[in-house]
Design a protein around this motif. Structure first.
Motif, mmCIF file in Angstrom:
data_model
loop_
_atom_site.group_PDB
_atom_site.id
_atom_site.type_symbol
_atom_site.label_atom_id
_atom_site.label_comp_id
_atom_site.label_asym_id
_atom_site.label_seq_id
_atom_site.Cartn_x
_atom_site.Cartn_y
_atom_site.Cartn_z
ATOM 1 N N PRO A 116 13.644 8.645 -16.236
ATOM 2 C CA PRO A 116 13.057 8.484 -14.899
ATOM 3 C C PRO A 116 13.743 7.364 -14.124
ATOM 4 O O PRO A 116 14.017 6.305 -14.672
ATOM 5 N N THR A 117 14.021 7.611 -12.855
ATOM 6 C CA THR A 117 14.611 6.576 -12.015
ATOM 7 C C THR A 117 13.566 5.543 -11.622
ATOM 8 O O THR A 117 13.836 4.347 -11.590
ATOM 9 N N ALA A 118 12.353 5.993 -11.308
ATOM 10 C CA ALA A 118 11.224 5.105 -11.034
ATOM 11 C C ALA A 118 10.132 5.393 -12.057
ATOM 12 O O ALA A 118 10.017 6.521 -12.532
ATOM 13 N N PRO A 119 9.328 4.400 -12.425
ATOM 14 C CA PRO A 119 8.279 4.618 -13.431
ATOM 15 C C PRO A 119 7.345 5.763 -13.062
ATOM 16 O O PRO A 119 6.874 5.849 -11.927
ATOM 17 N N GLY A 120 7.092 6.661 -14.016
ATOM 18 C CA GLY A 120 6.180 7.771 -13.782
ATOM 19 C C GLY A 120 6.822 9.004 -13.203
ATOM 20 O O GLY A 120 6.206 10.072 -13.172
ATOM 21 N N GLU A 121 8.064 8.887 -12.756
ATOM 22 C CA GLU A 121 8.767 10.034 -12.173
ATOM 23 C C GLU A 121 9.190 10.988 -13.292
ATOM 24 O O GLU A 121 9.523 10.560 -14.391
ATOM 25 N N LYS A 122 9.180 12.293 -13.004
ATOM 26 C CA LYS A 122 9.527 13.290 -14.009
ATOM 27 C C LYS A 122 10.762 14.057 -13.556
ATOM 28 O O LYS A 122 10.650 15.060 -12.840
ATOM 29 N N ALA A 175 21.025 5.037 -5.943
ATOM 30 C CA ALA A 175 21.200 5.181 -7.392
ATOM 31 C C ALA A 175 20.162 6.123 -7.994
ATOM 32 O O ALA A 175 19.050 6.284 -7.476
ATOM 33 N N LEU A 176 20.555 6.740 -9.108
ATOM 34 C CA LEU A 176 19.662 7.507 -9.972
ATOM 35 C C LEU A 176 19.950 7.101 -11.407
ATOM 36 O O LEU A 176 21.085 6.744 -11.748
ATOM 37 N N ALA A 177 18.929 7.162 -12.257
ATOM 38 C CA ALA A 177 19.126 6.900 -13.673
ATOM 39 C C ALA A 177 19.894 8.049 -14.313
ATOM 40 O O ALA A 177 19.861 9.184 -13.824
ATOM 41 N N LYS A 215 0.794 -1.229 0.000
ATOM 42 C CA LYS A 215 0.000 0.000 0.000
ATOM 43 C C LYS A 215 0.831 1.286 0.000
ATOM 44 O O LYS A 215 0.498 2.236 -0.721
ATOM 45 N N PRO A 216 1.932 1.403 0.769
ATOM 46 C CA PRO A 216 2.672 2.676 0.765
ATOM 47 C C PRO A 216 3.497 2.912 -0.500
ATOM 48 O O PRO A 216 4.053 3.991 -0.667
ATOM 49 N N VAL A 217 3.613 1.917 -1.385
ATOM 50 C CA VAL A 217 4.474 2.047 -2.559
ATOM 51 C C VAL A 217 3.746 2.812 -3.662
ATOM 52 O O VAL A 217 2.640 2.442 -4.070
ATOM 53 N N ILE A 218 4.350 3.879 -4.117
ATOM 54 C CA ILE A 218 3.774 4.712 -5.171
ATOM 55 C C ILE A 218 4.180 4.186 -6.543
ATOM 56 O O ILE A 218 3.366 4.068 -7.455
ATOM 57 N N SER A 219 5.442 3.861 -6.695
ATOM 58 C CA SER A 219 5.972 3.401 -7.969
ATOM 59 C C SER A 219 7.249 2.618 -7.723
ATOM 60 O O SER A 219 8.012 2.943 -6.805
ATOM 61 N N VAL A 220 7.498 1.591 -8.529
ATOM 62 C CA VAL A 220 8.697 0.784 -8.363
ATOM 63 C C VAL A 220 9.120 0.218 -9.708
ATOM 64 O O VAL A 220 8.285 -0.109 -10.558
ATOM 65 N N GLY A 221 10.415 0.125 -9.916
ATOM 66 C CA GLY A 221 10.916 -0.462 -11.149
ATOM 67 C C GLY A 221 12.436 -0.522 -11.139
ATOM 68 O O GLY A 221 13.098 0.143 -10.331
ATOM 69 N N GLU A 222 12.985 -1.332 -12.021
ATOM 70 C CA GLU A 222 14.431 -1.422 -12.153
ATOM 71 C C GLU A 222 14.966 -0.149 -12.797
ATOM 72 O O GLU A 222 14.362 0.376 -13.737
ATOM 73 N N VAL A 223 16.057 0.359 -12.281
ATOM 74 C CA VAL A 223 16.672 1.558 -12.854
ATOM 75 C C VAL A 223 17.254 1.182 -14.209
ATOM 76 O O VAL A 223 18.116 0.306 -14.303
ATOM 77 N N SER A 224 16.771 1.823 -15.257
ATOM 78 C CA SER A 224 17.164 1.454 -16.616
ATOM 79 C C SER A 224 18.527 2.016 -16.968
ATOM 80 O O SER A 224 19.003 2.993 -16.389
ATOM 81 N N GLY A 225 19.134 1.385 -17.958
ATOM 82 C CA GLY A 225 20.432 1.845 -18.438
ATOM 83 C C GLY A 225 21.528 1.672 -17.398
ATOM 84 O O GLY A 225 21.437 0.846 -16.498
ATOM 85 N N ASN A 226 22.581 2.472 -17.543
ATOM 86 C CA ASN A 226 23.691 2.435 -16.592
ATOM 87 C C ASN A 226 23.390 3.375 -15.435
ATOM 88 O O ASN A 226 23.585 4.577 -15.537
ATOM 89 N N ALA A 227 22.877 2.811 -14.355
ATOM 90 C CA ALA A 227 22.520 3.632 -13.202
ATOM 91 C C ALA A 227 23.760 4.283 -12.604
ATOM 92 O O ALA A 227 24.844 3.703 -12.591
ATOM 93 N N ILE A 228 23.589 5.499 -12.117
ATOM 94 C CA ILE A 228 24.663 6.183 -11.393
ATOM 95 C C ILE A 228 24.523 5.784 -9.931
ATOM 96 O O ILE A 228 23.552 6.142 -9.265
#
Length: 209
Positions: free
Chosen positions: A190-196, A183-185, A101-114
């Motif tokens: 986007p680092t997490a799906p839907g993030e801007k 990490a950040l993308a 329930k508390p999770v807004i968005s989750v996903g694997e960081v795409s590409g070469n994550a920093i």
């Protein structure tokens, strides 16, 4: 009723899938494991970190590190998990985490994550000049020093940290504390799906894709 004793009975091997069925270890072994960085945006609620980590541990996933910290949106935090899993395992971590329930968005960081982590280590202080030279070599900072010990702070990606620890081992490492990777993308991804990125915008409703 007659029959073999409990400890003589065959016991199934492997872990269970989401439906509660046991996974054939032979089938599971057909997938190679890989390292993945998973980012989850969550609402700041009591126990949210325990719920996420508890889910991962119950499913017996191979988690290497887990960090949490605030984001640009008040009331939201970012949880970063580094896991060593098969592709099906990584997919299940994302899907099961998204159901909390508390999770807004989750996903694997795409590409070469920093990625980066912070490390504190305490070494013996018999050779302070050499310790300080190695500290400068790895862009570290000496936080404390006395005749017996020197405490150093290091930041960087995993490769840099591992190399630094190898260099400091010659002095005798007394204690060490590692935060685990965050990490950040790269770029405007986007680092997490839907993030801007760049607008402080984050999704306001759960994303389960």
């Amino acid at each position: 009723m007659p029959g073999p004793a409990p400890d003589e009975r065959p016991h199934p091997e492997g872990r269970r899938n989401l439906e509660g069925n046991r996974i054939d270890p032979v089938v599971e072994a057909s997938h190679d494991t890989r390292r993945a960085v998973i980012s989850a945006l969550v609402e700041d609620e009591p126990g949210v970190l325990a719920r996420v980590s508890g889910l991962v541990s119950r499913r017996q996933f191979n988690i290497e590190s887990l960090t949490v910290g605030p984001t640009t949106v008040e009331g939201h935090s970012r949880i970063t998990m580094v896991v060593e899993e098969t592709d099906p395992g990584i997919d299940q971590i994302e899907k099961q985490t998204a159901k909390l329930k508390p999770v807004i968005s989750v996903g694997e960081v795409s590409g070469n994550a920093i990625t980066s982590e912070l490390v504190l280590l305490k070494v013996e202080g018999d050779e302070p000049d050499k310790v300080h030279a190695v500290t400068e070599m790895y862009d570290g900072t000496a936080l404390d020093a006395d005749p017996e010990t020197i405490t150093v702070q290091l930041t960087g990606d995993e490769s840099k940290i591992d190399d630094a620890l190898d260099a400091f081992s010659q002095f005798g490492i007394i204690e060490i504390a590692r935060t685990g990777q965050t990490a950040l993308a790269q770029g405007n991804v986007p680092t997490a799906p839907g993030e801007k990125p760049g607008t402080a915008g984050e999704p306001t409703t759960p994303t389960t894709e």
